[in-house]
Design an enzyme around this catalytic site. Structure first.
Site, short mmCIF file in Angstrom:
data_model
loop_
_atom_site.label_atom_id
_atom_site.label_comp_id
_atom_site.label_asym_id
_atom_site.label_seq_id
_atom_site.Cartn_x
_atom_site.Cartn_y
_atom_site.Cartn_z
N ASP A 137 21.44 -128.73 43.05
CA ASP A 137 21.88 -129.90 43.92
C ASP A 137 23.25 -129.25 44.87
O ASP A 137 23.35 -129.90 46.05
CB ASP A 137 22.41 -131.01 43.16
CG ASP A 137 23.62 -130.70 42.13
OD1 ASP A 137 23.91 -129.59 42.03
OD2 ASP A 137 23.74 -131.65 41.52
N ARG A 194 27.61 -137.31 42.45
CA ARG A 194 26.55 -136.96 43.37
C ARG A 194 26.37 -138.11 44.32
O ARG A 194 26.92 -139.37 44.26
CB ARG A 194 25.48 -136.57 42.42
CG ARG A 194 25.50 -135.32 41.99
CD ARG A 194 24.02 -134.90 40.97
NE ARG A 194 23.21 -135.20 41.80
CZ ARG A 194 21.86 -134.89 41.56
NH1 ARG A 194 21.58 -134.53 40.30
NH2 ARG A 194 20.78 -135.20 42.32
N TYR A 213 27.83 -131.25 33.40
CA TYR A 213 27.63 -130.01 32.59
C TYR A 213 28.29 -129.99 31.23
O TYR A 213 29.71 -130.26 31.40
CB TYR A 213 27.75 -128.80 33.49
CG TYR A 213 26.98 -128.67 34.72
CD1 TYR A 213 25.73 -127.96 34.41
CD2 TYR A 213 27.34 -128.94 35.70
CE1 TYR A 213 24.94 -127.88 35.41
CE2 TYR A 213 26.43 -128.76 36.96
CZ TYR A 213 25.18 -128.11 36.61
OH TYR A 213 24.31 -128.07 37.75
N PRO A 258 24.06 -122.57 36.45
CA PRO A 258 24.02 -123.46 37.36
C PRO A 258 25.23 -124.08 37.78
O PRO A 258 25.45 -124.72 38.88
CB PRO A 258 23.04 -124.56 37.20
CG PRO A 258 23.25 -124.47 35.45
CD PRO A 258 23.72 -123.18 35.05
#
Lengths: 724, 724
Positions: free
Chosen positions: B53, B283, B291, B369
């Site tokens: 993302d 987001r 995470y 990530p």
């Protein structure tokens, strides 16, 4: 795609007649407000090129409030500088001045140019995204019946309209079937201008004939006539336009110019010594629009009579342009569109019949196109009307609010006509040879008029008068068009503002926009971006310095009043809506962003949802951003950093009231003058359950299952980089 | 929608395997370059949520060069500030620092977050707008055959691939068919995340079964494997990834959080005293990605072995997050996606087989990530490769240019892995209790690493080494990965730059962007906006002060050289292309805008078209704008205002050469090292016919019918306001 099959009788809340910019703006508002709407147009397709093209700064602000200004901004040509060309004493053209086209710092958008067909496309997409409303093309009102005795009955459908469905041939405008200069119409080239997203429109046109010739009867609560200068709805009402026709004749060419004139990509106003005047409007896709005065050499009609259309063609118009531009050369290989017109300025006496049948756009005002105002004022008519009709239909406002449409917009139309009259006369006139030449137009005077006209032409000078929705000093009658607009509250019982608390936020004008930061994520937003056109009123609480305990006590007290079960917020908000569904409270404080967090402010500024947690969108701060500077909102708004103030903003971003930050009583009085008390007011909690976060649970309505976690999906097979 | 029916054998210039971000960027480039392309993917639909993302500033610049960054910018969440939370000496969490997320002033875009499904949507729309290329889903390469003896034959199709069409069931990824925690998969809710514009994708999926089980054989000039960490293309080549797997285990939750943690809408790096670490990535649509380090309490695999997937589920992950965040509360009602992973960092040894079969994205590098790099580096791999393959196929560049792909991108992949390794270790480690605690991670050191990592993470630190397309000093081998990339020109015969003429424009790095004004209409543009990704090289002529007669003579001389029949511009441009089709010349002068017009500069800077007149898009000026300030481009680029300089920019916006403004000979030498001489070079005139504007007609090719006017359409019936 119509909500009701054509063969059936049906009922709608609102019928919009005409799908030009005014009609589309109306339907667009209603798409956001959930109002049952039909919109019809006698033409078979939307416009693909030509026609109006200028968009004011204010129009872009409005489009942004509906979420599509960026499409216009990207595709349009931006108008940044005006170049004035005049004859020198020997009669030779020279560039006398360069002036900014949009006045710097009055808006975050500058004037742009984009042809009407694209504007209509963006409206159609926007309407389709939010509703099932679709423009029904090739449909015409044939007869109408209005039961005036039911005009004041909110629940009645006092209007009956018989609609007729045309065949494809009937619905095709003449100019695309024949060419004005006798050559065959180049339909293929015409359609090659289409954007990809217009193709569905053409397909729909071929389906017209399925319904051709059929009729249906529709009952409507409201009808809005946006059907142009020759409005059928206006004729039915028996209303007329007043004004005059001048003998100036103008031609228009939309071409890709081949020229050595150095300012062809600038807006130019060119006065030649004796060949007439010319205005250059550079457009998107290398096009340039030329407004060309057709001087006595080609004068076709005699004074006071209409011009002979058959004698105007592109050759005649180009010839005039070449003479005006001499010694510069001008020709073209591609002409997108052309027309000719005579200037006339007219305004309607009545903008509505009993506040049930309304007129907007060209149906109530016509004028010359050169100043780029027409499409804007038309759209702003229905931008003014749409939310009011929606609020009455949805039961948030009393019907009396509808009277403010005429009082606010008829005044604007008159201003427009006055502006256009003055401007056209100066632009069409012969330039003065010297100061003794009193019949000629002084070029210094012209420049001055141009510069002053810029504020008007931005659309930002609109200043609505005192009414039940603008708490201003003075006489409501004087400030409007004479219509009674104080409602039941009356002038004496109405709310009073204190303009001195926010000298940059003018009552009756649109809320200016400066950047503020979201408290929770530091993102800069133009304040207007928070004022989306969704039908909500806003109370903007400029909370001042909340690190000062005295000021913080004022804000806490205000928060408690907003949240009390008797508050105007709860009283005017139906239980079926969220707490911010009718009146949204926003806070902008002036303390340093890093010194506080959202929990510093009362819960009404960050209402809790049992499924989504706290709302992080409503608390902002006037502080420095990382990448876009400091908005200096308090300074620009003229608000005291310590004490702040409160502002009530209408659903169309115009300012209703300015007062002390904690003057709850006056806010209450203001809303009492225009909003409708709900039978089932909002009583739900806006705070988190106490056992979760220690908040005060102010009602039993909060769902207590916040801890029941639902997993919507998941995977351990693969992942961000499938590295397991 | 495939260009070739599935049952037929066919030929393509390029086959792209995999339609994730790397594959889509490849297809997107080829859509702009007119290269015959197919792109296949074994999955039946695109991604709808979850996955990668984070988007770097540089990625947004690239997307803008293709015309769709604005869609990302509008829908994404903007990352502006990082908040660091650490344990105090008593072990209690506190906010230790706030630092900017994107370094101010390094790009006009800041880092944003938007789920991969939307990114893929924008690529698909962009590809469809420019070409007939469509992603063919449910299609898998089964076998491949490569005739290496034909590798250097430009016209050959040395690769044969057998493709197999899957059934809908085969093409559906497992995680959307079953749920990881045993409950039934909520497909309806899963699909409710779809945007309206994704619905066609789902309809296409149901058509898969028509072709299920069929195979076809395809001949290709080039194959690009963008097929992920488990790349089939890589396996076929026999290449492997090298690196290591650590024992840190992490979980990911995409949720709408219900929490009293005050920084939930900020990116946060949280080290708890002993419960592990957590990163918050806010987001779009109220979602937040977490995470979460799964500490020893839940440690599932033993050291060095893989984790037991069945023991990871949302409850376990949430439990860890709650312990880390204590005493703040965290829960949720809506989970969009979740996963678990173990950190591993690996890079491929080989990025291509004989410059015919290429690998890109996760197929050649995998890593953790959290830093939001993966999707970016993958897209930038094919952004680097796409124009090179296109140029070779289209005959503009020699095949040797393809070697620069590995030398440039393998180095970047290694940098990424090094960065990630360092960053992951510090983020996963236990915070030091005090300065004596040598096993713990120093929080001051962590902050320092975070700040330094920001430049890398912006994507703007990429600095390609010396090669035939970057005229830099030093050793090409040392600056790349050892691949020979000086081509036929060799290091000694290559062009030499003079970096000191533009200290802010670094050779090998992307061209920085500042605002300049178009000379003809005064509109401000970010310079990068003029560098669209369309395959063209650019010579940017910083023309200096053209009011100085000496400087003007230099520019006139340069213009004459550019326009001579022997010039490199004409030599490398085929006759079938416009004069700016291979090398586009742009001018940015530093004189005052109002003091000159476009005709001051030679015709090459404003090439004439017989149908559209002069080109007004290529001459700019470094001057004050009316509404957006002064870009100060010369100052920011470190260029002398009087003398200027010239810069050669690659089709991907990286800087090839910097030299004196009129050093035509060195520019010529540079292009000789990478461009291909055309059999039929461009000899058409770029000037207006003399009889029209007094220009010098330098060839016989100009159409002499510029005065033959075609009227495309017109009307006198109606007009801008139908006031006739």
């Amino acid at each position: 795609m119509a909500p009701t099959p054509a063969s059936e009788k049906g009922k709608v809340d609102c019928l919009v007649v005409g799908s030009g910019p005014a009609g589309l703006m109306m339907a667009n508002w209603l798409s956001r407000l959930g109002v049952k709407t039909r919109i019809i147009d006698k033409r078979g397709t939307k416009i693909f090129n030509g026609q109006a093209d200028g968009l004011q700064s204010r129009t872009l602000e409005i489009m942004d409030s509906f979420g599509f200004a960026h499409r216009v901004w990207r595709e349009s040509n931006h108008m940044l500088e005006i170049n004035l060309w005049n004859p020198d004493p020997q009669g030779n053209l020279f560039r006398s001045d360069k002036i900014p086209d949009t006045i710097p710092n009055i808006s975050r958008f500058q004037q742009v140019v984009l042809h009407q067909g694209r504007i209509e496309r963006f409206f159609l997409d926007s309407i389709a995204e939010y509703s099932d409303i679709r423009v029904e093309r090739g449909v015409l009102p044939e007869t109408m019946d209005f039961d005036e005795s039911k005009a004041e009955d909110n629940d009645a459908y006092p209007i009956k309209v018989q609609l007729r469905h045309l065949s494809e041939e009937e619905a095709t405008p003449k100019q695309s079937a024949t060419s004005a200069n006798g050559a065959a119409m180049q339909d293929g080239l015409f359609r090659s201008n289409l954007s990809g997203d217009d193709s569905e429109d053409l397909l729909n046109m071929s389906r017209l004939n399925d319904k051709a010739g059929s009729t249906e009867t529709l009952e409507a609560k409201y009808v809005v006539g946006c059907d142009g200068a020759h409005s059928w709805v206006r004729s039915w009402c028996g209303f007329s336009l007043r004004g005059e026709q001048t003998d100036y004749v103008w031609g228009v060419l939309d071409i890709i110019p081949i020229t050595d004139f150095p300012d062809i990509r600038m807006r130019c106003a060119i006065h030649s010594a004796s060949s007439g005047s010319l205005m250059i409007i550079p457009r998107e896709n290398k096009l340039v629009r030329l407004y060309i005065q057709l001087t006595t050499t080609e004068k076709i009609g005699s004074e006071g009579t209409r011009i002979d259309r058959s004698k105007i063609n592109p050759d005649v118009i180009l010839g005039s342009a070449q003479r005006i531009l001499h010694p510069y050369k001008l020709t073209y290989r591609y002409c997108d569109w052309w027309t000719g017109y005579q200037i006339g300025q007219r305004v309607g006496d009545d903008f509505s019949l009993r506040e049930r049948i309304f007129l907007a756009g060209d149906a109530v005002h016509t004028h010359s196109p050169k100043a780029g105002q027409g499409m804007n004022v038309s759209m702003q008519d229905t931008y003014n009307l749409g939310w009011k009709i929606g609020a009455v239909i949805n039961g948030t406002c009393d019907r009396t609010i509808l009277k403010t449409y005429q009082s606010e917009r008829r005044r604007i139309a008159q201003n427009l006509i006055d502006f256009d009259h003055r401007f056209s006369r100066m632009f069409s006139g012969r330039p003065a040879k010297d100061v003794m030449d009193e019949e000629g137009i002084s070029m210094a005077e012209f420049k001055d008029a141009f510069e002053k006209g810029n504020m008007f032409a931005s659309g930002l000078a609109v200043d609505y008068g005192k009414s039940m929705i603008v708490a201003k000093e003075g006489s409501a009658e004087d400030q409007g068009d004479g219509t009674e607009v104080m409602g039941s509250s009356g002038a004496d019982q109405g709310a009073h503002s204190n303009q001195s608390l926010a000298t940059g936020i003018k009552l009756g004008m649109r809320m200016p926009s400066f950047k503020v930061l979201n408290q929770s994520d530091a993102r800069p937003w133009h304040l207007q971006e928070l004022l989306k056109s969704n039908g909500r009123w806003r109370v903007i609480v400029f909370a001042g310095n909340i690190l000062n305990p005295n000021q913080m006590r004022r804000i806490e007290h205000l928060g408690a009043q907003f949240n009390s079960l008797e508050s105007f917020i709860r009283r005017y908000t139906p239980d079926s809506q969220p707490i911010d569904g009718v009146i949204e409270v926003l806070a902008i404080h002036s303390s340093s962003r890093k010194s506080v967090d959202v929990f510093a402010l009362p819960a009404i500024f960050r209402p809790f949802s049992p499924t989504e947690g706290w709302d992080y969108a409503k608390i902002c701060v006037d502080d420095e951003s990382y990448h876009e500077g400091h908005g200096e909102a308090y300074k620009n708004y003229g608000i005291d950093h310590e004490k702040g103030c409160a502002v009530i903003v209408r659903p169309d971003q115009y300012v209703s009231w300015v007062g002390e930050v904690d003057d709850y009583a006056m806010m209450d009085r203001f809303f009492a003058g225009c909003l409708q008390k709900q039978k089932k007011p909002h009583i739900g909690s806006i705070d988190a359950p106490e056992r979760m976060f220690g908040g005060k649970d102010t009602s039993q309505k909060v769902d207590s299952t916040a801890a029941d976690i639902e997993v919507m999906e998941g995977t351990v097979d693969g992942g961000p980089n499938a590295a397991l």
